[in-house]
Design a protein around this motif. Sequence first.
Motif, short mmCIF file in Angstrom:
data_model
loop_
_atom_site.label_atom_id
_atom_site.label_comp_id
_atom_site.label_asym_id
_atom_site.label_seq_id
_atom_site.Cartn_x
_atom_site.Cartn_y
_atom_site.Cartn_z
N GLU A 137 0.82 -1.22 0.00
CA GLU A 137 0.00 0.00 0.00
C GLU A 137 0.85 1.26 0.00
N TYR A 138 2.00 1.24 0.68
CA TYR A 138 2.84 2.43 0.77
C TYR A 138 3.89 2.50 -0.33
N GLY A 139 3.80 1.60 -1.31
CA GLY A 139 4.63 1.70 -2.50
C GLY A 139 5.83 0.78 -2.57
N ARG A 140 6.16 0.08 -1.51
CA ARG A 140 7.34 -0.79 -1.55
C ARG A 140 7.08 -1.98 -2.47
N ARG A 141 8.04 -2.23 -3.34
CA ARG A 141 7.89 -3.29 -4.32
C ARG A 141 8.07 -4.67 -3.66
N ILE A 142 7.31 -5.64 -4.16
CA ILE A 142 7.42 -7.01 -3.68
C ILE A 142 7.44 -7.95 -4.90
N ARG A 143 7.96 -9.16 -4.66
CA ARG A 143 8.01 -10.18 -5.70
C ARG A 143 7.41 -11.47 -5.14
N VAL A 144 6.67 -12.16 -5.99
CA VAL A 144 6.01 -13.40 -5.59
C VAL A 144 6.49 -14.52 -6.48
N LEU A 145 7.01 -15.59 -5.87
CA LEU A 145 7.45 -16.77 -6.61
C LEU A 145 6.34 -17.81 -6.56
N ASN A 146 5.85 -18.19 -7.74
CA ASN A 146 4.82 -19.22 -7.85
C ASN A 146 5.43 -20.48 -8.45
N ILE A 147 5.07 -21.63 -7.89
CA ILE A 147 5.51 -22.93 -8.39
C ILE A 147 4.31 -23.85 -8.48
N ILE A 148 4.11 -24.48 -9.64
CA ILE A 148 2.98 -25.39 -9.81
C ILE A 148 3.47 -26.72 -10.39
N ASP A 149 2.64 -27.75 -10.23
CA ASP A 149 2.87 -29.03 -10.89
C ASP A 149 2.13 -29.00 -12.21
N ASP A 150 2.85 -29.21 -13.33
CA ASP A 150 2.23 -29.08 -14.65
C ASP A 150 1.13 -30.11 -14.88
N TYR A 151 1.24 -31.28 -14.30
CA TYR A 151 0.25 -32.33 -14.57
C TYR A 151 -1.05 -32.09 -13.81
#
Length: 289
Positions: A137-151
């Motif tokens: 909300e106050y502008g600080r950047r964040i990163r999200v790592l997503n991992i999935i099973d393809d099947y």
Amino acid sequence: VKRSTGKKVLKPAERKRRVQYLMEEKKVSVQQACRVVNLPRSQWYYKSKRDDHEVEVALQELADLLPTRGFDNYFGRLRSQGYTWNRKRVLRVYRTLQLPIRRKRKRRLPASIKHPLVLPITINRTWSADFMHDSLEYGRRIRVLNIIDDYSREALRIEADYSHSGESVVRILNELVWERGIPQAIRVDNGPEFRGNTFTHWCKEMNINILFIQPGKPMQNAYIERFNRLFREDVLDAYLFEDLEQLRKLSEEWREDYNLNHPHSRLNGLSPLNYRNQINLNLSSLNVS
């Protein structure tokens, strides 16, 4: 002794280029253009029988491959490749191509092999990983790592943090390997976290094949791109987060709901977790029979 006038003496090739310019841009005749640049018309009409095309191609290939090297290096390489052109000829073509003028070098990624997006034949064969970007909300950047099973399309991990590195990616993957076992391959983009030594060495030690998508081709990682779209719509674009803990808590709740309740069209309308349970049940029945 002749005293230098300080004027640059133009070579016939340069005079020809100026005649060409005058004829095309100023719409003057050959006779007028030749008189202006002091070029005999016989030289204008003269066509050299010398063909340097092969030399030009060879030098241009070397310049593209090794843009920081000089003429001596190029000439030595041409000789080692079996070309017998003399030094004066190669140097003349080198200068004609203006290769002594150093061009700005652009850093390039190693060429990636195009891996077709094939659906694995069972669970835990291929995982896909990708990063998403947003801000609090106050502008600080964040990163999200997503991992999935393809099947099974199961969301294995959603990890939000202010930043991620190769070390954090490996730490998260180690936790998943301990929980689920080792996959045969991981599909990723060309980000520095995946191209770095930490991740690549870890995959080599674990005997995991890295499937790099080609730069600018996110459709080659379509399974997780679709997952990312749902996560952005339901979480990142739907809420304002005061801090990282709020995002982590809601992300984990959303992941559990997605795995348990999301009816996936590619899984015959089943949720990822129910689909995985059905596959396990079918395998168990086959083993019993």
